[in-house]
Design an enzyme around this catalytic site. Structure first.
Site, PDB file in Angstrom:
ATOM      1  N   TYR A  53       0.828  -1.214   0.000  1.00 44.10           N
ATOM      2  CA  TYR A  53       0.000   0.000   0.000  1.00 44.10           C
ATOM      3  C   TYR A  53       0.860   1.262   0.000  1.00 44.10           C
ATOM      4  O   TYR A  53       0.467   2.296  -0.546  1.00 44.10           O
ATOM      5  CB  TYR A  53      -0.994  -0.023   1.176  1.00 44.10           C
ATOM      6  CG  TYR A  53      -2.113  -1.015   0.920  1.00 44.10           C
ATOM      7  CD1 TYR A  53      -2.049  -2.318   1.413  1.00 44.10           C
ATOM      8  CD2 TYR A  53      -3.193  -0.678   0.098  1.00 44.10           C
ATOM      9  CE1 TYR A  53      -3.044  -3.241   1.120  1.00 44.10           C
ATOM     10  CE2 TYR A  53      -4.184  -1.596  -0.194  1.00 44.10           C
ATOM     11  CZ  TYR A  53      -4.105  -2.872   0.309  1.00 44.10           C
ATOM     12  OH  TYR A  53      -5.076  -3.798   0.001  1.00 44.10           O
ATOM     13  N   GLN A  86     -15.503   1.709  -5.748  1.00 42.23           N
ATOM     14  CA  GLN A  86     -14.716   0.596  -5.199  1.00 42.23           C
ATOM     15  C   GLN A  86     -13.253   1.019  -5.070  1.00 42.23           C
ATOM     16  O   GLN A  86     -12.443   0.289  -4.507  1.00 42.23           O
ATOM     17  CB  GLN A  86     -14.818  -0.640  -6.100  1.00 42.23           C
ATOM     18  CG  GLN A  86     -16.240  -1.167  -6.260  1.00 42.23           C
ATOM     19  CD  GLN A  86     -16.313  -2.228  -7.327  1.00 42.23           C
ATOM     20  OE1 GLN A  86     -16.110  -3.429  -7.074  1.00 42.23           O
ATOM     21  NE2 GLN A  86     -16.596  -1.811  -8.552  1.00 42.23           N
ATOM     22  N   ASN A  87     -12.930   2.187  -5.619  1.00 42.87           N
ATOM     23  CA  ASN A  87     -11.536   2.635  -5.669  1.00 42.87           C
ATOM     24  C   ASN A  87     -11.128   3.257  -4.345  1.00 42.87           C
ATOM     25  O   ASN A  87     -11.944   3.867  -3.645  1.00 42.87           O
ATOM     26  CB  ASN A  87     -11.344   3.649  -6.806  1.00 42.87           C
ATOM     27  CG  ASN A  87     -11.674   3.037  -8.160  1.00 42.87           C
ATOM     28  OD1 ASN A  87     -11.689   1.813  -8.311  1.00 42.87           O
ATOM     29  ND2 ASN A  87     -11.994   3.876  -9.121  1.00 42.87           N
ATOM     30  N   VAL A  88      -9.854   3.122  -4.034  1.00 45.22           N
ATOM     31  CA  VAL A  88      -9.314   3.683  -2.789  1.00 45.22           C
ATOM     32  C   VAL A  88      -8.525   4.963  -3.069  1.00 45.22           C
ATOM     33  O   VAL A  88      -8.029   5.605  -2.152  1.00 45.22           O
ATOM     34  CB  VAL A  88      -8.431   2.635  -2.055  1.00 45.22           C
ATOM     35  CG1 VAL A  88      -9.290   1.450  -1.617  1.00 45.22           C
ATOM     36  CG2 VAL A  88      -7.260   2.163  -2.899  1.00 45.22           C
ATOM     37  N   ASP A  89      -8.457   5.348  -4.372  1.00 41.82           N
ATOM     38  CA  ASP A  89      -7.788   6.625  -4.680  1.00 41.82           C
ATOM     39  C   ASP A  89      -8.744   7.778  -4.371  1.00 41.82           C
ATOM     40  O   ASP A  89      -9.935   7.572  -4.135  1.00 41.82           O
ATOM     41  CB  ASP A  89      -7.330   6.641  -6.156  1.00 41.82           C
ATOM     42  CG  ASP A  89      -8.480   6.576  -7.156  1.00 41.82           C
ATOM     43  OD1 ASP A  89      -8.470   5.689  -8.032  1.00 41.82           O
ATOM     44  OD2 ASP A  89      -9.396   7.422  -7.068  1.00 41.82           O
ATOM     45  N   HIS A 104     -14.473   0.319  -0.441  1.00 46.03           N
ATOM     46  CA  HIS A 104     -13.298  -0.489  -0.084  1.00 46.03           C
ATOM     47  C   HIS A 104     -12.222   0.304   0.638  1.00 46.03           C
ATOM     48  O   HIS A 104     -11.071  -0.127   0.712  1.00 46.03           O
ATOM     49  CB  HIS A 104     -12.726  -1.169  -1.344  1.00 46.03           C
ATOM     50  CG  HIS A 104     -13.693  -2.125  -1.964  1.00 46.03           C
ATOM     51  ND1 HIS A 104     -13.592  -2.555  -3.264  1.00 46.03           N
ATOM     52  CD2 HIS A 104     -14.819  -2.710  -1.467  1.00 46.03           C
ATOM     53  CE1 HIS A 104     -14.595  -3.394  -3.533  1.00 46.03           C
ATOM     54  NE2 HIS A 104     -15.368  -3.490  -2.465  1.00 46.03           N
TER      55      HIS A 104
HETATM   56  N1  APR Z   1     -11.955   3.053 -18.948  1.00 46.86           N
HETATM   57  C1  APR Z   1     -12.994   2.343 -18.395  1.00 46.86           C
HETATM   58  N2  APR Z   1     -12.873   1.072 -17.971  1.00 46.86           N
HETATM   59  C2  APR Z   1     -11.659   0.493 -18.111  1.00 46.86           C
HETATM   60  C3  APR Z   1     -10.534   1.157 -18.666  1.00 46.86           C
HETATM   61  C4  APR Z   1     -10.729   2.501 -19.094  1.00 46.86           C
HETATM   62  N3  APR Z   1      -9.733   3.193 -19.649  1.00 46.86           N
HETATM   63  N4  APR Z   1      -9.470   0.287 -18.665  1.00 46.86           N
HETATM   64  C5  APR Z   1      -9.923  -0.867 -18.111  1.00 46.86           C
HETATM   65  N5  APR Z   1     -11.234  -0.754 -17.792  1.00 46.86           N
HETATM   66  C6  APR Z   1     -12.130  -1.745 -17.185  1.00 46.86           C
HETATM   67  C7  APR Z   1     -11.800  -3.188 -17.484  1.00 46.86           C
HETATM   68  O1  APR Z   1     -12.355  -3.591 -18.733  1.00 46.86           O
HETATM   69  C8  APR Z   1     -12.467  -3.899 -16.316  1.00 46.86           C
HETATM   70  O2  APR Z   1     -13.832  -4.197 -16.591  1.00 46.86           O
HETATM   71  O3  APR Z   1     -12.012  -1.622 -15.789  1.00 46.86           O
HETATM   72  C9  APR Z   1     -12.396  -2.866 -15.185  1.00 46.86           C
HETATM   73  C10 APR Z   1     -11.364  -3.202 -14.134  1.00 46.86           C
HETATM   74  O4  APR Z   1     -11.795  -4.366 -13.474  1.00 46.86           O
HETATM   75  P1  APR Z   1     -10.994  -4.812 -12.164  1.00 46.86           P
HETATM   76  O5  APR Z   1      -9.537  -4.710 -12.427  1.00 46.86           O
HETATM   77  O6  APR Z   1     -11.577  -6.107 -11.742  1.00 46.86           O
HETATM   78  O7  APR Z   1     -11.323  -3.671 -11.114  1.00 46.86           O
HETATM   79  P2  APR Z   1     -12.614  -3.539 -10.197  1.00 46.86           P
HETATM   80  O8  APR Z   1     -13.832  -4.038 -10.894  1.00 46.86           O
HETATM   81  O9  APR Z   1     -12.645  -2.133  -9.697  1.00 46.86           O
HETATM   82  O10 APR Z   1     -12.261  -4.524  -8.955  1.00 46.86           O
HETATM   83  C11 APR Z   1     -13.138  -4.511  -7.872  1.00 46.86           C
HETATM   84  O11 APR Z   1     -11.585  -5.934  -6.686  1.00 46.86           O
HETATM   85  O12 APR Z   1      -9.470  -6.515  -5.993  1.00 46.86           O
HETATM   86  C12 APR Z   1     -10.627  -5.850  -5.643  1.00 46.86           C
HETATM   87  O13 APR Z   1     -10.718  -4.171  -4.023  1.00 46.86           O
HETATM   88  C13 APR Z   1     -10.378  -4.405  -5.354  1.00 46.86           C
HETATM   89  O14 APR Z   1     -11.936  -2.586  -5.607  1.00 46.86           O
HETATM   90  C14 APR Z   1     -11.339  -3.685  -6.282  1.00 46.86           C
HETATM   91  C15 APR Z   1     -12.358  -4.749  -6.618  1.00 46.86           C
END
Ligand code: APR
Length: 230
Positions: A53, A86-89, A104
């Site tokens: 982190y 869901q983002n921590v930023d 989260h």
């Molecule tokens: N614009 C929009 N969406 C995008 C872009 C972009 N430029 N680039 C990638 N993506 C999409 C991908 O296609 C995917 O569907 O963002 C999504 C990212 O998915 P994950 O990596 O699974 O992220 P997220 O859904 O936020 O994960 C949820 O999982 O590990 C935990 O706590 C963590 O909050 C997180 C949670």
């Protein structure tokens, strides 16, 4: 005023330079989730978790909101907007959104391991030996796998009252966040903005689902423009 709820994930911050989790080259390709983002991992090797982190917190100082974040702010002139992320930023905050629920946790906060309600603004590294006012080790103010999601109830209430829901940049793989879509009202208009849209069981029941297979920086302004100029 109509209510808009945004459900954002890592994808909205991708064009700001923050890695997503499950895309090719994403964080979970390079780290073992259970070692660095679970309560068991913390108990096993707290220093490894702190370093994971600390690296993400240091990067957060170097990145900025992108048009996906900033376009959402414009909606607040005509709609009641709640961002559920869901983002921590803190990019939604820095873009200027005013009503944000972090499901989260938050990277720029630290909390006591003895009393969870002791939460501190914390923008530097957290090290072993950094303690709260009660003398217990500080930890990232992040919801790890294996922990409850305290903000899911307020988030659920917001989704259940939304007229419009914008799902932005999430693979819809992680519950309970992904399950929020199941609370959408029958009449709610749903926009899902993601270049590679995921699929969740709840999507089967959405009547007014509009999928835009494009990046947040172009897709979000498009939808915002449509909502501000119906
Ligand atoms: N614009 C929009 N969406 C995008 C872009 C972009 N430029 N680039 C990638 N993506 C999409 C991908 O296609 C995917 O569907 O963002 C999504 C990212 O998915 P994950 O990596 O699974 O992220 P997220 O859904 O936020 O994960 C949820 O999982 O590990 C935990 O706590 C963590 O909050 C997180 C949670």
């Amino acid at each position: 005023m109509k209510k808009i709820v945004v459900l954002s994930g890592a994808g909205i911050s991708a064009e700001s330079g923050i890695s997503t989790f499950r895309d090719a080259g994403g964080l979970w390709e390079n780290y073992d989730i259970m070692e660095v983002a679970s309560i068991d991992g913390w108990h096993k090797n707290p220093d490894l978790v702190l370093q994971f982190y600390n690296a993400r917190r240091r990067q957060l100082h170097e990145v900025h909101p992108n048009p996906g974040h900033t376009a959402l702010v414009n909606l607040e002139s005509h709609y009641h907007v709640t961002i559920i992320t869901q983002n921590v930023d803190d990019l939604h905050e820095r873009a200027g959104s005013s009503n944000i629920i972090h499901l989260h946790g938050e990277l720029f906060k630290a909390r006591s391991t003895k009393k969870a309600s002791l939460v501190y603004e914390w923008k530097k590294d957290i090290l072993l030996g950094d303690v709260c006012e009660l003398g217990s080790q500080l930890r990232p103010h992040i919801v790890w796998f294996g922990e409850v999601v305290p903000m899911i109830e307020p988030a659920a209430i917001e989704v259940a009252m939304a007229d419009i829901i914008m799902v932005i940049g999430t693979s819809l793989q992680v519950y309970p966040a992904a399950g929020l879509l199941g609370l959408a009202q029958e009449h709610a208009r749903i926009f899902y903005i993601d270049p590679n849209p995921g699929f969740s069981h709840e999507m089967n029941f959405l009547k007014n689902l509009n999928v835009l297979s494009e990046k947040a920086s172009t897709g979000v302004p498009k939808v915002v423009d449509e909502l501000l100029n119906p």
